[in-house]
Design a protein around this motif. Structure first.
Motif, PDB file in Angstrom:
ATOM      1  N   GLY A 145     -32.512 -52.913  -8.453  1.00 20.33           N
ATOM      2  CA  GLY A 145     -32.696 -53.379  -7.082  1.00 20.33           C
ATOM      3  C   GLY A 145     -32.158 -52.450  -6.018  1.00 20.33           C
ATOM      4  O   GLY A 145     -32.309 -52.721  -4.825  1.00 20.33           O
ATOM      5  N   ALA A 146     -31.517 -51.341  -6.419  1.00 18.12           N
ATOM      6  CA  ALA A 146     -30.975 -50.393  -5.439  1.00 18.12           C
ATOM      7  C   ALA A 146     -32.114 -49.657  -4.747  1.00 18.12           C
ATOM      8  O   ALA A 146     -33.273 -49.710  -5.156  1.00 18.12           O
ATOM      9  CB  ALA A 146     -30.037 -49.404  -6.124  1.00 18.12           C
ATOM     10  N   GLU A 147     -31.763 -48.940  -3.702  1.00 22.75           N
ATOM     11  CA  GLU A 147     -32.777 -48.224  -2.925  1.00 22.75           C
ATOM     12  C   GLU A 147     -33.297 -47.008  -3.680  1.00 22.75           C
ATOM     13  O   GLU A 147     -32.531 -46.253  -4.285  1.00 22.75           O
ATOM     14  CB  GLU A 147     -32.178 -47.776  -1.596  1.00 22.75           C
ATOM     15  N   LEU A 148     -34.598 -46.811  -3.652  1.00 15.26           N
ATOM     16  CA  LEU A 148     -35.208 -45.628  -4.233  1.00 15.26           C
ATOM     17  C   LEU A 148     -35.307 -44.542  -3.176  1.00 15.26           C
ATOM     18  O   LEU A 148     -35.627 -44.817  -2.023  1.00 15.26           O
ATOM     19  CB  LEU A 148     -36.608 -45.951  -4.772  1.00 15.26           C
ATOM     20  N   ARG A 149     -35.048 -43.304  -3.576  1.00 14.95           N
ATOM     21  CA  ARG A 149     -35.130 -42.172  -2.651  1.00 14.95           C
ATOM     22  C   ARG A 149     -36.103 -41.135  -3.193  1.00 14.95           C
ATOM     23  O   ARG A 149     -36.249 -40.979  -4.406  1.00 14.95           O
ATOM     24  CB  ARG A 149     -33.747 -41.534  -2.463  1.00 14.95           C
ATOM     25  N   TYR A 150     -36.689 -40.402  -2.268  1.00 13.84           N
ATOM     26  CA  TYR A 150     -37.620 -39.348  -2.684  1.00 13.84           C
ATOM     27  C   TYR A 150     -36.855 -38.235  -3.387  1.00 13.84           C
ATOM     28  O   TYR A 150     -35.804 -37.788  -2.939  1.00 13.84           O
ATOM     29  CB  TYR A 150     -38.367 -38.781  -1.469  1.00 13.84           C
ATOM     30  N   LYS A 151     -37.416 -37.767  -4.514  1.00 11.53           N
ATOM     31  CA  LYS A 151     -36.830 -36.684  -5.284  1.00 11.53           C
ATOM     32  C   LYS A 151     -37.519 -35.380  -4.887  1.00 11.53           C
ATOM     33  O   LYS A 151     -38.690 -35.165  -5.222  1.00 11.53           O
ATOM     34  CB  LYS A 151     -37.028 -36.954  -6.784  1.00 11.53           C
TER      35      LYS A 151
END
Length: 360
Positions: A17-23
């Protein structure tokens, strides 16, 4: 500087459920907590060029109004937006805390495309540290700042690009050099030399061609101009805009209007037309007396380009350091350590004095 719209339907990590960030350098979103990765749908390599005159007529009304949320810096006035939680976020320009402003509605143009970050934060920090360590007479505090994990921020900068077909009629003169032998007197007697002269003749003609992606920075304020050294991106790597690429980065909204951006692009078009005309005139020298320029089939894009920025304050003055988020090119203003220079000069003087004393 107003900012890009916050995503209304942000999706968290499917595992925790944590925030996804662009890799950076990939087509994936990444979870920093559990390592989960999610693919971004295949980005389009082609995107719509917007018809300029149509937008110049309608921009500014509410036809393109968007709801945006601003994080405002009371110190330098910058407004920033982030695709992440904004608690305790500091300004990328002066490192002062940002304050949440009220929601605003205004007419503005959504980005058409962007160049995604190719360097992640770890790589950018390594480049920054290497650059700082190579600076002579840099204060020790600056080298410590380069190690600060919170001191470097990824930033998407807004730009306009303009395309058009240019046609220019001109009148001018073509100069062809020739040489004449000239005699003159000196103390040694009569001498001769070759003197260059120019034979001019009137010319006129027409040049035409395609202007492709004239790049105009759309966020430009006094004291925060991006150094020319790093302001080069490969626009062939533009992909269609997707807000998922913004996750984990700060994004600025343009402050240079479409109308002003178009005016600046026309100034560049005039310079390019003059280059074409001089080439068309030929000869050794050219004079351009009159030019009538017409642009047709004008289109534009609003795009976002990646850069890392670090702000550092030394002796009451702000210094900015920049890394191109696509190429890794680095530059910035730098302070000098007075005491390092002072002690070096003192050491040199002592060495000279000792040599003078003990020299035979």
């Amino acid at each position: 500087m107003d900012q890009i719209q916050r995503s209304e339907h942000k999706k968290g990590c499917a595992n925790c459920g944590a925030e996804l960030r662009y890799k950076p350098g990939s087509q994936q979103l990444h979870c920093d907590y559990c390592g989960y990765e999610e693919f971004i749908e295949a980005a389009k390599s082609s995107f719509e060029e917007l018809e300029l005159q149509h937008y110049l007529k309608i921009v500014g009304n509410n036809a393109h109004a968007q709801t945006i949320q601003l994080l405002h810096c009371k110190n330098c006035g910058a407004n920033q937006h982030v695709e992440e939680h904004y608690k305790s976020l500091k300004c990328v320009y002066c490192s002062e805390p940002l304050i949440l402003e009220d929601m605003e509605r205004e007419g503005w143009i959504l980005p058409t495309a962007l160049v995604p970050f190719q360097l992640d934060l770890k790589e950018a920090r390594a480049i920054f540290r290497k650059w700082v360590n190579g600076l002579w007479w840099a204060p020790d505090k600056l080298k410590k700042a380069a190690l600060d994990p919170e001191g470097l921020h990824g930033l998407y900068l807004p730009y306009w690009t303009f395309d058009a077909h240019l046609r220019a009629h001109y009148r001018g003169q073509r100069g062809d050099h020739y040489y004449e032998r000239q005699t003159y007197r000196t103390k040694q007697g009569r001498q001769t030399r070759q003197v260059r002269k120019t034979r001019w003749r009137h010319v006129s003609g027409t040049v035409s061609g395609l202007l492709d992606d004239i790049l105009i920075v759309a966020s430009q304020e006094k004291g925060r101009q991006l150094p020319a050294k790093i302001a080069f991106w490969n626009l062939k790597e533009l992909v269609a805009f997707n807000s998922k690429y913004l996750s984990g980065f700060v994004t600025e909204k343009y402050t240079v209007s479409l109308k002003e951006g178009h005016h600046r692009s026309f100034q560049q078009a005039k310079r390019m037309a003059n280059t074409w005309i001089r080439r068309d005139i030929g000869g050794d020298a050219q004079r351009i007396h009159q030019t009538d320029i017409a642009l047709s089939n004008e289109t534009f894009k609003h795009i976002l380009l990646p850069v890392y920025i670090s702000a550092y304050r030394y002796n009451g003055k702000n210094y900015h350091f920049y890394i191109n988020g696509q190429t890794g090119t680095v530059t910035g203003g730098r302070p000098y350590s007075f005491w390092k220079i002072f002690f070096l000069v003192l050491f040199v003087l002592v060495v000279i004095a000792l040599i003078a004393i003990f020299a035979p």
